[in-house]
Design an enzyme around this catalytic site. Sequence first.
Site, PDB file in Angstrom:
ATOM      1  N   ILE A 411     -41.572  41.234 122.490  1.00 47.19           N
ATOM      2  CA  ILE A 411     -40.726  41.248 121.400  1.00 47.19           C
ATOM      3  C   ILE A 411     -39.643  39.914 121.471  1.00 47.19           C
ATOM      4  O   ILE A 411     -39.460  39.418 120.426  1.00 47.19           O
ATOM      5  CB  ILE A 411     -39.859  42.627 121.132  1.00 47.19           C
ATOM      6  CG1 ILE A 411     -40.924  43.416 120.745  1.00 47.19           C
ATOM      7  CG2 ILE A 411     -38.683  42.547 120.087  1.00 47.19           C
ATOM      8  CD1 ILE A 411     -41.140  44.590 121.926  1.00 47.19           C
ATOM      9  N   ASP A 412     -39.253  39.749 122.696  1.00 50.45           N
ATOM     10  CA  ASP A 412     -38.165  38.778 122.822  1.00 50.45           C
ATOM     11  C   ASP A 412     -39.014  37.256 122.435  1.00 50.45           C
ATOM     12  O   ASP A 412     -38.121  36.572 121.805  1.00 50.45           O
ATOM     13  CB  ASP A 412     -37.643  38.648 124.318  1.00 50.45           C
ATOM     14  CG  ASP A 412     -36.160  38.383 124.494  1.00 50.45           C
ATOM     15  OD1 ASP A 412     -35.633  38.179 123.345  1.00 50.45           O
ATOM     16  OD2 ASP A 412     -35.770  38.043 125.536  1.00 50.45           O
ATOM     17  N   ASP A 413     -39.898  37.056 123.080  1.00 49.43           N
ATOM     18  CA  ASP A 413     -40.709  35.714 122.862  1.00 49.43           C
ATOM     19  C   ASP A 413     -41.035  35.725 121.344  1.00 49.43           C
ATOM     20  O   ASP A 413     -40.833  34.631 120.329  1.00 49.43           O
ATOM     21  CB  ASP A 413     -41.850  35.475 123.714  1.00 49.43           C
ATOM     22  CG  ASP A 413     -41.637  34.936 124.756  1.00 49.43           C
ATOM     23  OD1 ASP A 413     -41.724  33.791 124.934  1.00 49.43           O
ATOM     24  OD2 ASP A 413     -41.524  35.727 125.950  1.00 49.43           O
ATOM     25  N   HIS A 487     -31.790  39.244 119.776  1.00 46.64           N
ATOM     26  CA  HIS A 487     -32.456  38.129 119.066  1.00 46.64           C
ATOM     27  C   HIS A 487     -33.239  38.743 117.779  1.00 46.64           C
ATOM     28  O   HIS A 487     -33.617  37.940 116.996  1.00 46.64           O
ATOM     29  CB  HIS A 487     -33.559  37.789 120.489  1.00 46.64           C
ATOM     30  CG  HIS A 487     -32.817  37.115 121.376  1.00 46.64           C
ATOM     31  ND1 HIS A 487     -33.177  37.213 122.648  1.00 46.64           N
ATOM     32  CD2 HIS A 487     -31.708  36.529 121.642  1.00 46.64           C
ATOM     33  CE1 HIS A 487     -32.518  36.344 123.517  1.00 46.64           C
ATOM     34  NE2 HIS A 487     -31.534  35.990 122.633  1.00 46.64           N
TER      35      HIS A 487
END
Length: 672
Positions: A411-413, A487
Amino acid sequence: MTATTDGTGESPLPEAEAGHSTTAPATATASPGAPKTSEAAARAVTLATEHLLARQDAAGWWKGDLETNVTMDAEDLLLRRFLGIDDERTTAAAARFIRSRQRPDGTWATFHGGPAELSATVEAYTALRLAGDAPEAPHMAAASAWVREQGGIAAARVFTRVWLALFGWWRWEDLPELPPEIMYLPKWVPLNLYDFGQWARQTIVPLTIVSALRPVRPAPFALDELHTDPRRPNPPRPLAPATSWDGLFQRLDKALHVYHRLPVAPLRRAALRSAARWIVERQENDGCWGGIQPPAVYSVIALHLLGYDLRHPVLRAGLESLDRFAVWHEDADGAPVRMIEACQSPVWDTCLATTALADAGLSPDHPALVKAADWMLDEQILRPGDWTVKRPHLTPGGWAFEFDNDVYPDIDDTAEVVLALKRVRHPDPERLETAVRRAANWAVGMRSRNGAWGAFDADNTSPFPNRLPFCDFGEVIDPPSADVTAHVVEMLAVLGKQHDPRARRGVEWLLGEQEESGAWFGRWGVNYVYGTGSVVPALVASGIPVSHPAVRRAVAWLGEVQNPDGGWGEDLRSYRDPEWIGRGASTASQTAWALLALLAAGERDGEAVERGVTWLTDTQREDGSWDEPHFTGTGFPWDFTINYHLYRQVFPLTALGRYLHGEPFAETPLEG
């Protein structure tokens, strides 16, 4: 767009509001500030931009070295010896790197400037013995003496003792048991495979095979010097009370040892086959597993033990993938040195570099940005992965961290790639917007029940995996974190979704996670400086006014922990010792994170920002880069930390760019 739900009955994100900008806004005029500081910042941005552009690969991506600690290098040598494929050149080059990281007292740490660490020292010492270093040599004698003082091999982590057991330096009977039959636990039973985070899951499955088969290769030497008493290498320890969690799991482990001696033979054989099939099905196109070293090395060992020849395509590709984790360079004498990366970070590095260059003022249709966007678009994952266990009806659309890791997008990327793509004016805007819509819907669909986001899985919050005696190697679950949630919230705001109930729930969760100090915990970066640097820009982008008490408390905390030299730094010991929170030598990346929060909070003309910008401009190298030996990335808080070599370039450039040109996406209509 396919009409699916995220597995919780919620519908995909609606289309963006009419009239909302879908391209990066024009560069804003810098607000008045100290002229000398602005001039120095402008020069620094020019140099840093040129430096970063020169590092772009012809295919469009960026990738900096990912440095961890010498256990990666030691385990690589142990693997090669176990498989019988070690060679003199590789061994000598790896040994040079391991020696270069030895501390003056003969020990090894797991991060720059950190304290001595027992397991790293045991593994490094063993690897150097394999390389031919004599145990009586001063650097070796100092290491072994320190190991004995700390309790010897018996006090090392389970993974270290597993590696030693492969050569008979430790008894398999004295290791925690984890049977392959775990493959058959239903998903509603505690400690089923999907209760573990993806990195632990990928590691544990092959280790169940290794643990069940208990191989031993002939040891080329003894390691008696690493025991406090070679006659009793594993002195008995009293069990914890049966009424405690530790006591319960210790007794469960004893029961599993009994089962190992008397397994149900057909079930054991079937479980081994199922585990092998699970491993093979998750091998990536580049030959690796999970994109990281531990699952790859254990998968190679496990499959080899089950009869896969080293020339078998699966193992051949696996070993080739591990070779690609090797970074070769020369030492001061011109001798080859070999460092093993635990992982490679091209998607992460590329999206951060794209953001940095765009925020620094590069035209949104600059060829370098378009090329980077094309590469990222090609990397989008449109096939299901292990995340479908929790979200079976969610449409794919995320990105992974590595070149190839389609089973485990994160999810972060995904959020950061979307933020980068929205800064690019692409010649095929529909292609870009389609990818962004897919990604946003996937990311939103991966939120956990509490309204926040973890890294790889939804609702991966079981309290039991971390209690297993086997799991002493770091965090093994993937609960929501403030930095990842921030993010995603920022991504939604940039897409004009700041009013979406799921975005508002994320904001509420973030506000509730703020510490009394005013900071936020950083799960994937060190530590509270990273967490705060991630959350404040997201809150402001989502419509929280800069006058909000949460923002003011964050600003006050950053002012309190700013170093006298004007920079910011936070030592990794802050994960264990509150005295270290916000304290440490100033680093380029952490100074940039603090500045990103302060700039988002409207502090552009404040003294703290001016001092931070001045520190960055004063410490920049002539080639436009920054030095940063300190580790500011987090794999597992405290247990496994990372020096991302590109962090020192991308984050300072982003911060200086926003100092000069203002906040990106400032045109986005925000909630008052």
